[in-house]
Structures are given as structure tokens and as C-alpha cells.
Scaffold this motif. Sequence first.
Motif, PDB file in Angstrom:
ATOM      1  N   LYS A  56       0.829  -1.198   0.000  1.00  0.00           N
ATOM      2  CA  LYS A  56       0.000   0.000   0.000  1.00  0.00           C
ATOM      3  C   LYS A  56       0.869   1.256   0.000  1.00  0.00           C
ATOM      4  O   LYS A  56       0.595   2.238  -0.704  1.00  0.00           O
ATOM      5  N   LYS A  57       1.935   1.191   0.800  1.00  0.00           N
ATOM      6  CA  LYS A  57       2.859   2.319   0.877  1.00  0.00           C
ATOM      7  C   LYS A  57       3.525   2.560  -0.474  1.00  0.00           C
ATOM      8  O   LYS A  57       3.706   3.713  -0.907  1.00  0.00           O
ATOM      9  N   GLN A  58       3.874   1.477  -1.167  1.00  0.00           N
ATOM     10  CA  GLN A  58       4.495   1.620  -2.479  1.00  0.00           C
ATOM     11  C   GLN A  58       3.515   2.184  -3.498  1.00  0.00           C
ATOM     12  O   GLN A  58       3.885   2.999  -4.355  1.00  0.00           O
ATOM     13  N   LEU A  59       2.256   1.776  -3.421  1.00  0.00           N
ATOM     14  CA  LEU A  59       1.234   2.325  -4.312  1.00  0.00           C
ATOM     15  C   LEU A  59       1.025   3.817  -4.063  1.00  0.00           C
ATOM     16  O   LEU A  59       0.865   4.599  -5.001  1.00  0.00           O
ATOM     17  N   GLU A  60       1.026   4.201  -2.794  1.00  0.00           N
ATOM     18  CA  GLU A  60       0.894   5.614  -2.457  1.00  0.00           C
ATOM     19  C   GLU A  60       2.082   6.413  -2.998  1.00  0.00           C
ATOM     20  O   GLU A  60       1.932   7.551  -3.441  1.00  0.00           O
ATOM     21  N   GLN A  61       3.264   5.788  -2.965  1.00  0.00           N
ATOM     22  CA  GLN A  61       4.448   6.454  -3.510  1.00  0.00           C
ATOM     23  C   GLN A  61       4.329   6.628  -5.015  1.00  0.00           C
ATOM     24  O   GLN A  61       4.740   7.647  -5.580  1.00  0.00           O
ATOM     25  N   MET A  62       3.715   5.624  -5.683  1.00  0.00           N
ATOM     26  CA  MET A  62       3.487   5.736  -7.121  1.00  0.00           C
ATOM     27  C   MET A  62       2.611   6.950  -7.442  1.00  0.00           C
ATOM     28  O   MET A  62       2.879   7.706  -8.375  1.00  0.00           O
ATOM     29  N   VAL A  63       1.556   7.122  -6.642  1.00  0.00           N
ATOM     30  CA  VAL A  63       0.642   8.259  -6.854  1.00  0.00           C
ATOM     31  C   VAL A  63       1.383   9.574  -6.656  1.00  0.00           C
ATOM     32  O   VAL A  63       1.225  10.521  -7.428  1.00  0.00           O
ATOM     33  N   LYS A  64       2.206   9.610  -5.603  1.00  0.00           N
ATOM     34  CA  LYS A  64       2.993  10.822  -5.353  1.00  0.00           C
ATOM     35  C   LYS A  64       3.938  11.096  -6.522  1.00  0.00           C
ATOM     36  O   LYS A  64       4.126  12.245  -6.930  1.00  0.00           O
ATOM     37  N   ASP A  65       4.533  10.021  -7.060  1.00  0.00           N
ATOM     38  CA  ASP A  65       5.410  10.170  -8.224  1.00  0.00           C
ATOM     39  C   ASP A  65       4.652  10.768  -9.404  1.00  0.00           C
ATOM     40  O   ASP A  65       5.154  11.642 -10.114  1.00  0.00           O
ATOM     41  N   GLN A  66       3.437  10.266  -9.623  1.00  0.00           N
ATOM     42  CA  GLN A  66       2.621  10.758 -10.734  1.00  0.00           C
ATOM     43  C   GLN A  66       2.348  12.250 -10.596  1.00  0.00           C
ATOM     44  O   GLN A  66       2.527  13.027 -11.538  1.00  0.00           O
ATOM     45  N   ILE A  67       1.929  12.643  -9.422  1.00  0.00           N
ATOM     46  CA  ILE A  67       1.575  14.052  -9.185  1.00  0.00           C
ATOM     47  C   ILE A  67       2.802  14.933  -9.329  1.00  0.00           C
ATOM     48  O   ILE A  67       2.760  15.987  -9.980  1.00  0.00           O
ATOM     49  N   ARG A  68       3.905  14.500  -8.721  1.00  0.00           N
ATOM     50  CA  ARG A  68       5.119  15.309  -8.775  1.00  0.00           C
ATOM     51  C   ARG A  68       5.636  15.441 -10.204  1.00  0.00           C
ATOM     52  O   ARG A  68       5.984  16.524 -10.655  1.00  0.00           O
ATOM     53  N   SER A  69       5.677  14.307 -10.934  1.00  0.00           N
ATOM     54  CA  SER A  69       6.186  14.320 -12.298  1.00  0.00           C
ATOM     55  C   SER A  69       5.317  15.201 -13.200  1.00  0.00           C
ATOM     56  O   SER A  69       5.824  16.005 -13.980  1.00  0.00           O
ATOM     57  N   HIS A  70       4.012  15.039 -13.080  1.00  0.00           N
ATOM     58  CA  HIS A  70       3.091  15.849 -13.883  1.00  0.00           C
ATOM     59  C   HIS A  70       3.283  17.331 -13.586  1.00  0.00           C
ATOM     60  O   HIS A  70       3.369  18.161 -14.505  1.00  0.00           O
ATOM     61  N   GLN A  71       3.390  17.681 -12.304  1.00  0.00           N
ATOM     62  CA  GLN A  71       3.543  19.082 -11.927  1.00  0.00           C
ATOM     63  C   GLN A  71       4.879  19.639 -12.413  1.00  0.00           C
ATOM     64  O   GLN A  71       4.961  20.800 -12.837  1.00  0.00           O
ATOM     65  N   GLU A  72       5.907  18.805 -12.365  1.00  0.00           N
ATOM     66  CA  GLU A  72       7.228  19.246 -12.822  1.00  0.00           C
ATOM     67  C   GLU A  72       7.204  19.570 -14.310  1.00  0.00           C
ATOM     68  O   GLU A  72       7.769  20.572 -14.755  1.00  0.00           O
ATOM     69  N   HIS A  73       6.527  18.734 -15.093  1.00  0.00           N
ATOM     70  CA  HIS A  73       6.413  18.997 -16.530  1.00  0.00           C
ATOM     71  C   HIS A  73       5.658  20.301 -16.782  1.00  0.00           C
ATOM     72  O   HIS A  73       6.064  21.107 -17.622  1.00  0.00           O
ATOM     73  N   GLY A  92       0.059  10.305 -21.335  1.00  0.00           N
ATOM     74  CA  GLY A  92       0.193   9.289 -20.300  1.00  0.00           C
ATOM     75  C   GLY A  92       1.322   9.527 -19.341  1.00  0.00           C
ATOM     76  O   GLY A  92       1.766   8.618 -18.649  1.00  0.00           O
ATOM     77  N   LEU A  93       1.816  10.773 -19.256  1.00  0.00           N
ATOM     78  CA  LEU A  93       2.911  11.044 -18.327  1.00  0.00           C
ATOM     79  C   LEU A  93       2.428  11.054 -16.883  1.00  0.00           C
ATOM     80  O   LEU A  93       3.225  11.129 -15.958  1.00  0.00           O
ATOM     81  N   ASN A  94       1.123  10.989 -16.679  1.00  0.00           N
ATOM     82  CA  ASN A  94       0.601  10.952 -15.303  1.00  0.00           C
ATOM     83  C   ASN A  94       0.052   9.563 -14.967  1.00  0.00           C
ATOM     84  O   ASN A  94      -0.773   9.412 -14.094  1.00  0.00           O
ATOM     85  N   THR A  95       0.488   8.544 -15.687  1.00  0.00           N
ATOM     86  CA  THR A  95      -0.022   7.189 -15.425  1.00  0.00           C
ATOM     87  C   THR A  95       1.126   6.205 -15.318  1.00  0.00           C
ATOM     88  O   THR A  95       1.775   5.896 -16.314  1.00  0.00           O
ATOM     89  N   ARG A  96       1.380   5.701 -14.127  1.00  0.00           N
ATOM     90  CA  ARG A  96       2.411   4.686 -13.929  1.00  0.00           C
ATOM     91  C   ARG A  96       1.899   3.340 -14.449  1.00  0.00           C
ATOM     92  O   ARG A  96       0.721   3.015 -14.298  1.00  0.00           O
ATOM     93  N   ARG A  97       2.790   2.564 -15.028  1.00  0.00           N
ATOM     94  CA  ARG A  97       2.369   1.292 -15.601  1.00  0.00           C
ATOM     95  C   ARG A  97       3.046   0.101 -14.938  1.00  0.00           C
ATOM     96  O   ARG A  97       2.871  -1.014 -15.365  1.00  0.00           O
ATOM     97  N   TYR A  98       3.860   0.328 -13.919  1.00  0.00           N
ATOM     98  CA  TYR A  98       4.536  -0.811 -13.312  1.00  0.00           C
ATOM     99  C   TYR A  98       3.855  -1.239 -12.044  1.00  0.00           C
ATOM    100  O   TYR A  98       3.026  -0.534 -11.506  1.00  0.00           O
TER     101      TYR A  98
END
Length: 603
Positions: free
Chosen positions: A504-521, A597-603
Motif C-alpha cells: 500500500k505504501k508503495q502504491l501511495e508512492q506511485m501516486v505521489k510520483d505521478q503528481i510530482r512528475s506531472h507538476q514538474e512537466h 500518459g505522463l501521469n499514469t504509472r504502468r509498473y
Amino acid sequence: MLPEEIIGKPIPLIENTRGNERQVQQEALDILKSIQQHVVVVCIAGRYRTGKSYLMNRLASKKTGFPLGSTIQSKTKGIWMMCVHHPKRENTTLVLLDTEGLGDVEKGDQKNDDWIFILAILLSSTLVYNSVGTIDNDAIQKLHYVTELSKRIKTKAADGEDKDDSINFVGFFPSFVWALRDFSLELELNGENITADKYLENSLVIKQENAADSNVPRECIRKFFPKRKCFVFESPGTSKLLKKIESIPDSELEPDFVQQSNEFSEHIFDTAKIKEIKEGIPLTGSLFGALVNKYVEVIRSGKMLVVENAVKELAKIENEAAEQAAFSYYKENIAKIPLPTDTAEGLSVLHGKWEKEALGMFNKRSFEDENGQHQIQLGKSILDHYESVCRKNEEASRSRCQALIKELSEDMKKKQSGGYYMKPGGYELFKKDKEDIEKQYRDKPGKGIQADIILKDFLEDTERTGKAVLVADNTLTEKQKQFEEEQARRKASEQQEQVIQEQKKQLEQMVKDQIRSHQEHVDQMLKKAEEEKKNFIAEKEKIIAHHQKERERLLKEKNDEMARKLEEQNKKVKQQKQEFPLACAIMKMVGDIVSAGLNTRRY
């Protein structure tokens, strides 16, 4: 760094073929391609046999370099190039271009002269026009090449083939230096001493009577070149001495000529700017070579030379290079992370750092990235690579944990296969060994994010063995066996819950990655759009300021009609200044990021 083997070596850049067409030389392109520094480009043009090459050799701090002629024949054919370290700017290359003499009677080709002069303007950040004698009406008329500019160049393709958009030339034209050789007059006007610059400006005053045709070159110079400078040079010595000037030390030349030559060189070194294709877009040697190639390609085709198209071609080349360089930077840095990492968050933090820096690198180098396509592709490449690294991180953790648990449980497996636990009191022995293995496993650092899963698998395997050992241990009562069995199940359940929480913690980190990456772009695109808007406005303000200055001069010269026309043109430029489509461009690019799809993790 400028390769030592090319410093001060004059080579042909553009040659005329037998069919009198221009052709870029591959050796020159290869040299320019090797220069990743920004370039200051100084080009000299003028009538043949006026000593152009000597001035360029002075700028290169060389006596010999570009060939000097001592006969009536023109030595330089096409355009020659020499690259040297800039004497006053670090990490900058000074590119010197010596052009074929204009008006060569042996050629008699007006079209060739027009294109040589136009290329001299388009390729340089400072253009030196070299002539002999005084700036009189005849000298002005010999600069008729400048009147051809609006017939052969356009800034934008969308304006239509016949529409004159030359009001925008000043936005990318070079500074203009008139080098006046063998000048023997006193710099005096109406009984007062004047500067060489004042002499030039006075020569460019629009004539009011019977001078419509003769005014055209004056109007063009004033209209197209916002920065103008004049240097006068006395004769360096006798005609006999001039025939061997490249071997004569400065001490044997006329002192005033030497001083004037030094002042000219210092001015060029101090004021000549880095070559830009447009406001805010500086060129490296590599990009400059691509620009030369593009211009000559269009000239050979016989089409109108459109600067906007050249910018797009260069943008495509540079943006692809910037994308690859930024992605390589990201890959090289993330590859330095030792795997496995202790947590998914640890890997994510470093990924975010390198992604941000890679995007920053890309946006610093890129320009006119239409719809953000290269940034979007860079984002996809980074995402794919990050997913690959995440999988490798999991695999490295799994391999390490499996090897560790195998090592720690080896003795226990031997005991188990030898029936060591299948005896009275065997369950306590089994339980103690299992707990010892679990403790050693948990205490071991560097296991990575698969540690809990591998431990869960181990506990599940030992639970099945434990049941058999528990049944065989007749020292325990049924109640004790039920208690031990319940304890084992509880332990396995706790470990299962720990695995779930970690996932669950790793999934939450994925979401944080998505938000951060999208915002950075989005942030990077906003920053780039603001930068491009700033450059666009600066370019228009440069044009407006120049036109305003020329309008004031025209009013002083009592040329009200030309002043009125210039003001009308300035209104158009002011309107263009207000039309930068920032909001629309940003919304389009942000939408492309989402759909890409830069806001969608696939792994």
C-alpha cells in the motif's frame, strides 16, 4: 573546447560551383559540428581588392591566414572561414568569415554578389563593410546589395509571397561596422570636428531633392541595422610596402594605421555578440553549421529564403539533441544508485531529482518545441526507464533476500531432512531455530523493498513443516498444540498484513510520483513559455525602439512623410507584441502531457 588542430586554419565554408551555384564544404561543416561552444560570428564584405582579408587576419591575431592579394585579381572566392578562441570571452569561439569581393569584373554576376552579401548579413552577428576612400553618394550606391534584402528574404512564411515584412529584419540583423580604408580627409562638418560615427550618420541622411533612387540604400541601412559604427583607416604605408604587408611588422607601418586597426579589433572583441538565430536563441558552432547548410540549400533551390523556416529546422535538430542529452543525463545518474534501495521512497526521491534536472537541461537548450512534443517524449522515455529501474530494484531485492534466507535457513533444512525435529520436545527446537532465523534476517541491512514478501514466503513454508513437527511432539498436550498452532497462524497473519501495508505504501508512492512528475512537466513548460514570451517581447521592443529612434531622426531631417510611414509600421509591430499566444500554448501542451500518459504509472 575548440580543437587545437582547427585554430586559425582558414578553409572554404561556401564555394561557388562551375555553374555559379553555392555549395557548403563538408570539411567546414565537420569543424563547426565539433564546436559545442557558443559562437561570435564576424563577417566582412565589400568591393574586391579593398583589403578585407587583412582586417580579418588582425582579428585572428595573425599576419597570415586568409590569403592577401597584391594584384588586381580577387583572391577570396565564395566565403572562407577561420575559427579562433575568443580573446576576451571564455568558452566562446570567434568565427571569422571572409567573403568574395563584390563587383569583381572577372565574374560580372550581380546575382552572385547579391547572395554573397545577403549570406554575410544572415550568418554574422557583426557585419563589417569594407570600402576605400570616402562615404560619398557613389560609395552609398555601391551598397545597392542591401536593397535586394526584402526581395530575397522573409521573416515568416505565413505572410504571403509578395508581402514585405522587412520591418522585422532589425530583430535578427547584425550590427553594422563600416571600415573606411585609405581615408585622407579631415573629419570635419560645418567647421567642427566630428567622430567617424557622426560622419557615417551624416552620410546616411535622406536627400530631399532629385534623389529618390539614391536614397534607397540609405533607407535600407538605416531601417535594417539598429547598431552602426564607423572606423576610418589612414593608408598603412607606401604602395610598395602594401604588396608585402603580411610580412611587415607593425613597427614599419604608419603608427596611426596601427592604432586605428587596434581600436577596430578591440571594438569587435568587446561588442560583437554571440550569434543568435532570433532573440534569446544563441547558436553553438554545431547549430551555426546547420544554419549555413539550410540557407545555402534554400538559395540553391531558388526559393524565397524564409527565416522562420530556418528557425524551425534548427529547432528540430537542437530539440532532438537536447532530448537525447537530457535523457542520457538522467540514465547516467540514476544508474549510479546502488540497488536494491531500502525503500521505494528512497528511489523515488532520487528519480525526482534527476528527472527535474534533466527537464531543466532540456528546457535550457531547447527552443520552439512545437506543442511540447520533445519534452513529452523525454518524459515518456524517463518514465519507461524509471519503471525499468523499479523492476530491477525489485529483482535485486528479491534475489538478495532469497539468497539471505537460503543461507540463514540452510542448517535448519538439514536438521529437518535428518528428522532432527521429529522427536519429543522437537517443536520447541524447531520454533527456536525459526525465530533465530527471522531475527537474523530482520537485523540484516540492505535487503530492499521485497524483504517482507520473502520473509512471508519463508514463514508460510515453515508453518507447514511446523504443523507436522507439532503433531509428532507427544510432550505437548492437545491444548498446548492448539495454542502453538494459533500462535503460528497469528504470526503468519501479522506478516501478511505487514506485506499488505508495504505494498500500500508503495502504491501511495506511485501516486505521489505521478503528481510530482506531472507538476514538474507543467512547471517547466510554464517557465519555458514565459521565457519565450520574454524573448518575443524583447525582440519586438528592439524593433520598436529602433524605429522610434529613426522616426525622430527623420523628423529632424524634416522628412515628415517617411516618418509617418515608419510610425505606421511601428503600430503593426506594437500589435504583434500583444499577440503572443501564451495561455493557449500552455493549455495545449499541458493537455498533450495528460493524453500522452505522463501521469499514469504502468509498473
